[in-house]
Design a protein around this motif. Structure first.
Motif, PDB file in Angstrom:
ATOM      1  N   LYS A   1      -5.397   1.421   1.587  1.00 30.50           N
ATOM      2  CA  LYS A   1      -5.897   0.080   1.864  1.00 30.50           C
ATOM      3  C   LYS A   1      -7.370   0.123   2.260  1.00 30.50           C
ATOM      4  O   LYS A   1      -8.169  -0.681   1.775  1.00 30.50           O
ATOM      5  CB  LYS A   1      -5.067  -0.568   2.973  1.00 30.50           C
ATOM      6  CG  LYS A   1      -5.457  -1.997   3.271  1.00 30.50           C
ATOM      7  CD  LYS A   1      -4.510  -2.587   4.292  1.00 30.50           C
ATOM      8  CE  LYS A   1      -4.805  -4.019   4.585  1.00 30.50           C
ATOM      9  NZ  LYS A   1      -3.880  -4.580   5.575  1.00 30.50           N
ATOM     10  N   GLU A   2      -7.732   1.059   3.121  1.00 30.89           N
ATOM     11  CA  GLU A   2      -9.126   1.173   3.558  1.00 30.89           C
ATOM     12  C   GLU A   2     -10.036   1.490   2.374  1.00 30.89           C
ATOM     13  O   GLU A   2     -11.140   0.971   2.274  1.00 30.89           O
ATOM     14  CB  GLU A   2      -9.268   2.226   4.651  1.00 30.89           C
ATOM     15  CG  GLU A   2      -8.751   1.783   6.008  1.00 30.89           C
ATOM     16  CD  GLU A   2      -7.230   1.695   6.098  1.00 30.89           C
ATOM     17  OE1 GLU A   2      -6.522   2.304   5.257  1.00 30.89           O
ATOM     18  OE2 GLU A   2      -6.740   0.995   7.009  1.00 30.89           O
ATOM     19  N   ARG A   3      -9.563   2.327   1.477  1.00 30.91           N
ATOM     20  CA  ARG A   3     -10.337   2.671   0.275  1.00 30.91           C
ATOM     21  C   ARG A   3     -10.536   1.421  -0.588  1.00 30.91           C
ATOM     22  O   ARG A   3     -11.632   1.160  -1.087  1.00 30.91           O
ATOM     23  CB  ARG A   3      -9.618   3.772  -0.504  1.00 30.91           C
ATOM     24  CG  ARG A   3     -10.460   4.515  -1.475  1.00 30.91           C
ATOM     25  CD  ARG A   3      -9.816   5.782  -2.033  1.00 30.91           C
ATOM     26  NE  ARG A   3      -8.355   5.810  -2.133  1.00 30.91           N
ATOM     27  CZ  ARG A   3      -7.545   6.427  -1.275  1.00 30.91           C
ATOM     28  NH1 ARG A   3      -8.025   7.069  -0.226  1.00 30.91           N
ATOM     29  NH2 ARG A   3      -6.239   6.407  -1.451  1.00 30.91           N
TER      30      ARG A   3
ATOM     31  N   TRP B   1       0.839  -1.203   0.000  1.00 25.15           N
ATOM     32  CA  TRP B   1       0.000   0.000   0.000  1.00 25.15           C
ATOM     33  C   TRP B   1       0.865   1.241   0.000  1.00 25.15           C
ATOM     34  O   TRP B   1       1.798   1.377   0.781  1.00 25.15           O
ATOM     35  CB  TRP B   1      -0.945  -0.036   1.202  1.00 25.15           C
ATOM     36  CG  TRP B   1      -1.773  -1.273   1.123  1.00 25.15           C
ATOM     37  CD1 TRP B   1      -1.590  -2.433   1.801  1.00 25.15           C
ATOM     38  CD2 TRP B   1      -2.849  -1.507   0.220  1.00 25.15           C
ATOM     39  NE1 TRP B   1      -2.501  -3.372   1.386  1.00 25.15           N
ATOM     40  CE2 TRP B   1      -3.281  -2.830   0.417  1.00 25.15           C
ATOM     41  CE3 TRP B   1      -3.483  -0.727  -0.741  1.00 25.15           C
ATOM     42  CZ2 TRP B   1      -4.339  -3.378  -0.299  1.00 25.15           C
ATOM     43  CZ3 TRP B   1      -4.529  -1.279  -1.451  1.00 25.15           C
ATOM     44  CH2 TRP B   1      -4.951  -2.588  -1.227  1.00 25.15           C
TER      45      TRP B   1
ATOM     46  N   ARG C   1     -13.162  -0.946   0.914  1.00 22.11           N
ATOM     47  CA  ARG C   1     -14.537  -0.495   0.651  1.00 22.11           C
ATOM     48  C   ARG C   1     -14.926  -0.690  -0.814  1.00 22.11           C
ATOM     49  O   ARG C   1     -16.008  -1.181  -1.118  1.00 22.11           O
ATOM     50  CB  ARG C   1     -14.687   0.973   1.022  1.00 22.11           C
ATOM     51  CG  ARG C   1     -14.657   1.234   2.498  1.00 22.11           C
ATOM     52  CD  ARG C   1     -14.847   2.734   2.771  1.00 22.11           C
ATOM     53  NE  ARG C   1     -14.501   3.087   4.121  1.00 22.11           N
ATOM     54  CZ  ARG C   1     -15.283   2.905   5.178  1.00 22.11           C
ATOM     55  NH1 ARG C   1     -16.460   2.356   5.027  1.00 22.11           N
ATOM     56  NH2 ARG C   1     -14.887   3.272   6.381  1.00 22.11           N
TER      57      ARG C   1
ATOM     58  N   PRO D   1      -1.356   6.295   3.433  1.00 24.77           N
ATOM     59  CA  PRO D   1      -2.438   6.137   4.400  1.00 24.77           C
ATOM     60  C   PRO D   1      -3.805   6.241   3.713  1.00 24.77           C
ATOM     61  O   PRO D   1      -4.015   7.086   2.844  1.00 24.77           O
ATOM     62  CB  PRO D   1      -2.229   7.296   5.377  1.00 24.77           C
ATOM     63  CG  PRO D   1      -1.358   8.259   4.659  1.00 24.77           C
ATOM     64  CD  PRO D   1      -0.577   7.496   3.647  1.00 24.77           C
ATOM     65  N   GLY D   2      -4.683   5.350   4.061  1.00 25.68           N
ATOM     66  CA  GLY D   2      -6.031   5.375   3.528  1.00 25.68           C
ATOM     67  C   GLY D   2      -6.214   4.567   2.253  1.00 25.68           C
ATOM     68  O   GLY D   2      -7.335   4.255   1.871  1.00 25.68           O
TER      69      GLY D   2
END
Length: 87
Positions: free
Chosen positions: A37-39, A31, A42, A34-35
């Motif tokens: 992976k979370e994106r 990745w 989803r 930041p963010g």
């Protein structure tokens, strides 16, 4: 704990469900920031990050996941053990 990914039927022959394989595939990736992976969690899996990590944690205890992707599962088991030891 073989109760992995939300009522997804296991693949033929008792293997992992498509969702479980997708969770492991996503976890193998690197990745950029930041963010990211979370994106991806989803957008690609349609899961909230909290649910993703619950499923991933259950997969780490599933022998089918170990058979499917031993490198990723063993790496994550070591990370989880190290974090538990720090507590």
């Amino acid at each position: 704990m073989n109760d992995v990914p939300e009522a997804q039927p296991p693949a033929a022959g008792g293997g992992l469900s498509a969702r479980a394989r997708a969770v492991l595939a996503l976890e193998r990736r690197n990745w950029s920031g930041p963010g990211a992976k979370e994106r991806a969690i989803r957008e690609e899996l349609g899961l909230a990050p909290v649910r993703y990590y619950q499923l991933l944690n259950a997969l780490l205890d599933d022998e089918r996941a170990l058979a499917h992707d031993p490198v990723t599962v063993n790496r994550l088991r070591r990370v989880r053990a190290a974090r538990r030891a720090e507590r």
